[in-house]
Design a protein around this motif. Structure first.
Motif, mmCIF file in Angstrom:
data_model
loop_
_atom_site.group_PDB
_atom_site.id
_atom_site.type_symbol
_atom_site.label_atom_id
_atom_site.label_comp_id
_atom_site.label_asym_id
_atom_site.label_seq_id
_atom_site.Cartn_x
_atom_site.Cartn_y
_atom_site.Cartn_z
ATOM 1 N N THR A 103 0.673 -1.164 0.031
ATOM 2 C CA THR A 103 -0.124 -0.026 0.211
ATOM 3 C C THR A 103 0.932 1.158 0.000
ATOM 4 O O THR A 103 0.810 2.120 0.798
ATOM 5 N N SER A 104 1.761 1.472 -1.076
ATOM 6 C CA SER A 104 2.786 2.502 -1.084
ATOM 7 C C SER A 104 2.127 3.889 -1.415
ATOM 8 O O SER A 104 2.376 4.717 -0.886
ATOM 9 N N GLY A 105 1.146 3.807 -2.420
ATOM 10 C CA GLY A 105 0.736 5.072 -2.936
ATOM 11 C C GLY A 105 1.700 5.962 -3.552
ATOM 12 O O GLY A 105 1.728 7.110 -3.192
ATOM 13 N N LYS A 162 -1.549 10.933 1.595
ATOM 14 C CA LYS A 162 -1.987 10.619 2.944
ATOM 15 C C LYS A 162 -3.392 10.258 3.223
ATOM 16 O O LYS A 162 -3.896 9.069 3.666
ATOM 17 N N ARG A 201 -4.495 6.600 1.629
ATOM 18 C CA ARG A 201 -4.040 5.462 2.373
ATOM 19 C C ARG A 201 -4.988 5.216 3.634
ATOM 20 O O ARG A 201 -5.559 4.271 3.983
ATOM 21 N N TYR A 252 -7.420 2.052 4.373
ATOM 22 C CA TYR A 252 -7.532 1.342 5.616
ATOM 23 C C TYR A 252 -8.763 1.171 6.568
ATOM 24 O O TYR A 252 -9.000 0.304 6.931
ATOM 25 N N LEU A 284 -0.604 -3.307 8.728
ATOM 26 C CA LEU A 284 0.240 -1.893 8.775
ATOM 27 C C LEU A 284 1.683 -2.190 9.316
ATOM 28 O O LEU A 284 1.817 -1.957 10.153
ATOM 29 N N ASP A 298 3.041 4.582 7.659
ATOM 30 C CA ASP A 298 1.921 4.629 7.001
ATOM 31 C C ASP A 298 1.610 3.936 5.947
ATOM 32 O O ASP A 298 0.846 3.870 5.195
ATOM 33 N N ILE A 299 2.692 2.855 5.630
ATOM 34 C CA ILE A 299 2.350 1.885 4.456
ATOM 35 C C ILE A 299 2.631 0.411 4.921
ATOM 36 O O ILE A 299 3.136 0.086 6.097
ATOM 37 N N SER A 327 1.160 1.815 -8.682
ATOM 38 C CA SER A 327 0.790 2.042 -7.245
ATOM 39 C C SER A 327 -0.650 1.734 -7.090
ATOM 40 O O SER A 327 -1.200 2.581 -6.281
ATOM 41 N N VAL A 343 -3.427 1.450 -3.533
ATOM 42 C CA VAL A 343 -3.756 2.941 -2.997
ATOM 43 C C VAL A 343 -4.777 3.616 -3.938
ATOM 44 O O VAL A 343 -5.743 3.848 -3.589
ATOM 45 N N TRP A 366 -9.171 4.684 -4.495
ATOM 46 C CA TRP A 366 -9.200 6.055 -4.196
ATOM 47 C C TRP A 366 -9.737 6.811 -5.539
ATOM 48 O O TRP A 366 -10.842 7.607 -5.363
#
Length: 436
Positions: A77-79, A105, A108, A112, A126, A182-183, A371, A374, A378
């Protein structure tokens, strides 16, 4: 040498626990509020939002839903946004660059929360991510970037000097690195299966193995011609990314499919996994053709991926390259048996930034640049809200002009092997400089 001499299976490791399945055939509705092209992460996320809002909506996929990149990726979940902050500022202005960073930010956090609130069983953890530096100059840049992330966005991000590296990864290959907490990681095929489940339950109709042949403006709506019949749709959303075909010629000139390959090792002893990946983090590096890798969700093996320039020739060569890369990072794994080797298409555009845009009334949500774990859910969700007219007060940072067309390109990426070879040369030069 054949691919079978290197790995046991050429299907995704993820399909062992969550095989991609066909869906029952069903008649195509004559009229819809929204027709979606593609039933991967983006198409399903958009369809779920629209169905829950009371729209009549169907998604059409040329393959089995999830058979493309959604069930073939690394599940990290790198984004990641490919251009760095300075490059984005120069190209788009500081306000746009900061908005993109802030939206990462938010994306992500959305993912989650979505997994938790919907009760999706997809092995999400996480864990944080460690990214290795190839030289001390690169380490200094990464340390400054980690500090900026922490101060500007409140992301738990910090540098890891070389002396502390083995606390995070069992190798001396890197010269330190940086961590982002946060990944994390998930099981992508399970995530897609769960997303499909809740989307179908919410009222989305999904047509598998039903390619769209054409999309044509007709009055206030569109005529969407599929292999199973024609539908009149008030709105159309295209979410095809790395598997875009002739149904969306405008998009196809702007997205270049790039083959990405992954390998999975055979099961490794617990003490080996504890030594090589002591914190069970997701892993990456900053080479042009850098590898991304991670422990399997059950912690028994290592999965590693990277770009694959092959279009023909020895089918084993790309797998051997990845296994050599794994051994370069972890020398004790040289000659390790591989259980799986597989590939899928990601999609790049000239800006290297995901995008929501409209052309001739058709909305596109696409361009995830490797990527998509993520960005696809979104961007699909944000596109659905745009179709419903809900984005006036808080437009997405990715909702702006279409990416520029690639000159002389009409869907056949004949130039990619040469580009990837060029990147390999750059990596070799950079590697030599860091080791002088």
């Amino acid at each position: 040498m054949n691919a079978s001499d290197v790995s046991d299976k050429n299907t995704p490791y993820w399909w062992e626990a969550a095989p991609v399945r066909p869906l029952p055939e069903q008649p195509v509705a004559r009229r819809l509020d929204v027709a979606i092209v593609g039933a991967g992460f983006a198409g399903l996320a958009a369809g779920l939002m629209l169905a829950r809002a009371g729209r009549s909506v169907a998604a059409f996929d040329a393959m089995r839903p999830g058979e493309g990149a959604s069930s073939r990726n690394g599940g990290i979940t790198s984004g990641t946004i490919r251009p760095d902050f300075a490059t984005m500022t120069k190209r788009f202005g500081e306000d746009k660059a900061l908005a993109v960073e802030q939206e990462g930010k938010a994306a992500r956090a959305f993912l989650y929360d979505f997994i938790r609130s919907e009760g999706l069983d997809c092995d999400f953890q996480l864990t944080g991510q460690f990214k290795g530096a190839l030289g001390f100059d690169q380490y200094d840049r990464m340390a400054r970037s980690a500090d900026r992330l922490a101060k500007a966005l409140g992301v738990e991000s910090y540098a890891v000097p070389h002396a502390e590296q083995r606390t995070y990864i069992g190798t001396d290959f890197y010269r330190g690195g940086a961590v982002r907490m946060d990944i994390g990681g998930l099981h992508p095929a399970k995530f897609h299966a769960e997303l499909l489940r809740v989307a179908l339950t919410s009222g989305l109709t999904v047509h598998a193995n039903t390619p769209v042949a054409s999309i044509r403006r007709e009055g206030d709506g569109f005529q969407v011609t599929t292999s199973a019949g024609t539908v009149q749709a008030r709105q159309v959303l295209v979410c095809t990314n790395g598997y875009t075909d002739g149904a969306a010629p405008y998009l196809r000139r702007r997205l270049v499919p790039v083959r990405s390959r992954m390998i999975a090792t055979e099961g490794l002893a617990p003490e080996v996994m504890a030594r090589l990946m002591p914190k069970r983090m997701m892993m990456g590096e900053n080479r042009q053709l850098g590898f991304y890798y991670r422990p399997s969700p059950d912690g028994t093996r290592i999965l590693l991926g990277g770009r694959d320039s092959s279009r023909r020739g020895d089918p084993a060569a790309p797998t051997l390259r990845l296994r050599a890369g794994l051994a370069q990072i972890f020398p004790e794994l040289e000659g390790v048996r591989l259980s799986h080797s597989w590939f899928g298409n990601v999609a790049m555009n000239r800006d290297m930034i995901p995008r929501i845009f409209e052309k001739d009334g058709v909305l596109y949500a696409t361009g995830f640049c490797g990527s998509g774990v993520v960005w696809a859910p979104w961007v699909g969700m944000r596109a659905a809200h745009k179709l419903m007219g809900h984005t006036a007060e808080s437009p997405s940072a990715f909702d702006f002009r279409p990416p520029a067309a690639v000159p002389l390109y009409r869907g056949n990426p004949w130039f990619m092997p040469a580009i990837i070879k060029g990147y390999a040369v750059q990596d070799q030069i950079s590697w030599w400089r860091t080791r002088r």
